[in-house]
Write an enzyme that holds these catalytic residues in place. Structure first.
Site, PDB file in Angstrom:
ATOM      1  N   LEU A  75       0.804  -1.217   0.000  1.00 39.46           N
ATOM      2  CA  LEU A  75       0.000   0.000   0.000  1.00 39.46           C
ATOM      3  C   LEU A  75       0.834   1.262   0.000  1.00 39.46           C
ATOM      4  CD1 LEU A  75      -2.729  -1.037   2.607  1.00 39.46           C
ATOM      5  CD2 LEU A  75      -2.856  -1.165   0.108  1.00 39.46           C
ATOM      6  N   GLY A 121       7.931   4.098   2.700  1.00 38.69           N
ATOM      7  CA  GLY A 121       8.598   5.332   3.060  1.00 38.69           C
ATOM      8  C   GLY A 121       9.998   5.069   3.570  1.00 38.69           C
ATOM      9  N   GLY A 137       9.699   2.511   6.711  1.00 42.09           N
ATOM     10  CA  GLY A 137       8.962   1.260   6.732  1.00 42.09           C
ATOM     11  C   GLY A 137       8.162   1.019   5.473  1.00 42.09           C
ATOM     12  N   VAL A 138       7.578  -0.180   5.410  1.00 38.79           N
ATOM     13  CA  VAL A 138       6.755  -0.613   4.286  1.00 38.79           C
ATOM     14  C   VAL A 138       5.381  -0.996   4.829  1.00 38.79           C
ATOM     15  CG1 VAL A 138       6.505  -2.262   2.396  1.00 38.79           C
ATOM     16  CG2 VAL A 138       8.778  -1.467   3.060  1.00 38.79           C
ATOM     17  N   ASP A 168       2.725  15.828  11.768  1.00 40.60           N
ATOM     18  CA  ASP A 168       2.816  15.516  10.339  1.00 40.60           C
ATOM     19  C   ASP A 168       1.423  15.407   9.730  1.00 40.60           C
ATOM     20  OD1 ASP A 168       4.113  15.036   7.963  1.00 40.60           O
ATOM     21  OD2 ASP A 168       4.429  12.903   8.327  1.00 40.60           O
TER      22      ASP A 168
END
Length: 568
Positions: free
Chosen positions: A138, A141, A144-145, A287
């Site tokens: 999905l 970054g 992480g995945v 963020d």
């Protein structure tokens, strides 16, 4: 002193009334006749001694202690057997209670840390890496995945039930850096404000063999949908595609700015409720952007995701002075959520106890409000939804000293059709949308509106696409009542200061009020001296707290909270 055959009444001390009574004695039997001379003599001596003692000190002991039955003492002085309630005591108690429940919450923090967190670790379901079959990626970054996954066995699927319905899909994130932080934040949110963020299920640390890479943190959420606010905004059908998702059907209504404004208002209300939940428990996201807002198909609401950059300012987790994590496109001008003079977090009890003071000194939640204001701007102005145009807008706003009115005066005379349509949406209902926007996007954090005050703004007086829940209605009425009182009080104080008009009358002129807004105290008047004194006291408090916090923080050897994360 007056005496009689049955009693003796006298007063020995001022304010005392003592009654001495002599009881009638029964005639002695034949067996006691031989002891009469001895007992009579001893009794006379004891009576005389007791009488002299009472006369000397004015106090007679109870009969059960003296075991004589001759003297009974009664005092007519008022006795205070209950709790005395005084005005200073009530004020002190109310002040203590207010401080314990002030944002981010000292009392709720201790209850969450030592009761709720402990109970959750005992009863929550646990998962292992083998329980999941990873599927479609999905997102990916720097830290992480994120993948969509299914459950590998029925036992694992049983743990993911929601309202009795079996849920087959989950979202798995494999993170390296900041993985422990994100697990902590999601667990805190699940206990305090579950509806604000995606439904978090579990997180654990996967241990790898030596020499085979760093440890990974696995985070598991219930799958609620794939569409982010960014994805929806990139469509030419925005905001009507959001209306279809929220209502579950295509509306056969004429398009126009009033309909678009209603959709945007609904999205903003949902995001403000989510932000208020985070801020009330002491978490600042840092963020906020469309990519980190996901649409939940189950609840038909927008939720916040990706807490890897968040800071828990109730206990100081993921807060490091003079370091920041942000997206420059949506970040507030100050970049830091707290003053750079604020020290590192000390031990948990000390940090929690001092958290309301530091929160009020810095107002870190206003950082997220600025970011949400830019999202509000993008939803109303289609041309600002691209990265290049948003970066150009930020440059223009900086040249205008972060004054939206000045920016509008700069671009509106030569605005294209999209910009004019955005201004028309903001100007509906006498411009209350533009008023809310300008109160969110300001240079100084202290001048920005809070999430609670924004929800109480007249912009949200009209009903959105979805009706509010009972709790949301109660919260909204509470926000409106308190914010209305505070705003009226502020206007009254400012008006009272300005009415005097001259220095001779002891007040401020408009020019002097403007000087005070610039926070440049000067000598020459009592009011300015008081303001300067308050600023000096504030700086001294911050300096003292900094020194004590740094000394306590230097004693820490490890990240204590990461020990609670279970290993796979």
């Amino acid at each position: 002193m007056a005496a009689s055959g049955l009693g003796l009444s006298t007063s020995f001390l001022p304010g005392h009334d003592t009654l001495l009574r002599r009881r009638r004695r029964r005639p002695a039997g034949p067996a006691a006749a031989s002891f009469r001379p001895v007992t009579a003599e001893l009794g006379g001596v004891a009576t005389e001694l007791g009488r002299n003692l009472v006369e000397a000190v004015g106090v007679g002991l109870p009969c059960t202690v003296m075991q004589c039955g001759d003297v009974i003492y009664r005092s007519t002085l008022p006795q205070n057997d209950g709790l005395t309630i005084t005005a200073p005591g009530v004020a002190l108690a109310l002040s203590a209670v207010s401080y314990l429940w002030a944002t981010p919450g000292v009392a709720p923090g201790f209850f969450d840390m030592f009761v709720l967190a402990f109970a959750e670790r005992l009863f929550r379901p646990t998962f292992r890496k083998d329980d999941f079959v990873l599927g479609k990626k999905l997102g990916e970054g720097a830290f992480g995945v994120v993948c969509k996954a299914s459950l590998a066995n029925p036992e694992a699927a049983e743990k993911v039930k929601a309202n009795g319905v079996m849920q087959g899909d989950v979202v798995v994130k494999k993170a390296t850096e900041y993985g422990a932080v994100e697990i902590w934040m999601n667990e805190r949110v699940r206990r305090a404000c579950a509806s604000s963020c995606a439904d978090f299920l579990y997180g654990f640390r996967e241990s790898k063999a030596k020499g085979k890479g760093a440890e990974e943190y696995w985070l598991i959420w219930r799958f609620e949908g794939e569409d982010t606010l960014y994805d929806l905004m990139q469509s030419k059908e925005f905001p009507y595609n959001v209306e279809t998702k929220i209502l579950g059907d295509v509306q056969d209504l004429p398009k126009g700015i009033s309909r678009e404004n209603k959709i945007i208002q609904t999205v903003m209300r949902q995001l403000l409720f989510a932000l208020d939940g985070l801020h009330s428990t002491g978490i600042v996201h840092r963020d906020i952007k469309p990519q980190n807002v996901i649409f939940s198909e189950g609840s038909r609401t927008f939720k916040i995701i990706d807490l890897g950059a968040a800071a828990d300012l109730r206990v100081g987790i993921n807060y490091i002075p003079k370091e920041f994590l942000l997206d420059p496109r949506y970040a507030a001008p100050e970049q830091y959520i707290m003053s750079t003079q604020t020290p590192s977090a000390p031990s948990v009890p000390v940090a929690t106890t001092l958290s309301p003071v530091l929160w009020q000194l810095n107002l870190p939640d206003r950082f997220d409000i600025y970011s949400l204001g830019l999202i509000f701007l993008q939803m109303a102005f289609p041309s600002l939804r691209t990265d290049s145009n948003l970066i150009q807008f930020n440059r223009q706003l900086k040249r205008c000293d972060y004054d939206l009115e000045a920016w509008r005066n700069l671009v509106e005379p030569r605005a294209n059709a999209e910009l004019r349509r955005g201004f028309d949406i903001m100007d509906l209902d006498d411009g209350i949308g533009w008023e809310l926007l300008t109160s969110m996007v300001r240079y100084k954090a202290r001048q920005r509106i809070s999430a609670k005050a924004a929800l109480a703004h007249p912009y949200f007086n009209r009903e959105g696409l979805l009706g509010l829940s009972v709790m949301q209605n109660v919260q909204l009425q509470l926000f409106r009542a308190t914010q209305k009182d505070y705003s009226e009080l502020a206007r009254w104080v400012v008006g009272l200061m300005a009415k005097s008009g001259t220095e001779d009358a002891g007040g401020f002129t408009e020019a002097q009020l403007q000087e005070l807004r610039e926070i440049k105290p000067k000598k020459g008047s009592a009011q300015r001296n008081v303001l300067a004194s308050v600023l000096r006291v504030q700086r001294k408090i911050v300096k003292t707290i900094n020194e004590s916090m740094d000394e306590l923080a230097s004693q820490r050897k490890s990240i204590w909270w990461s020990r609670w994360i279970p290993r796979e």
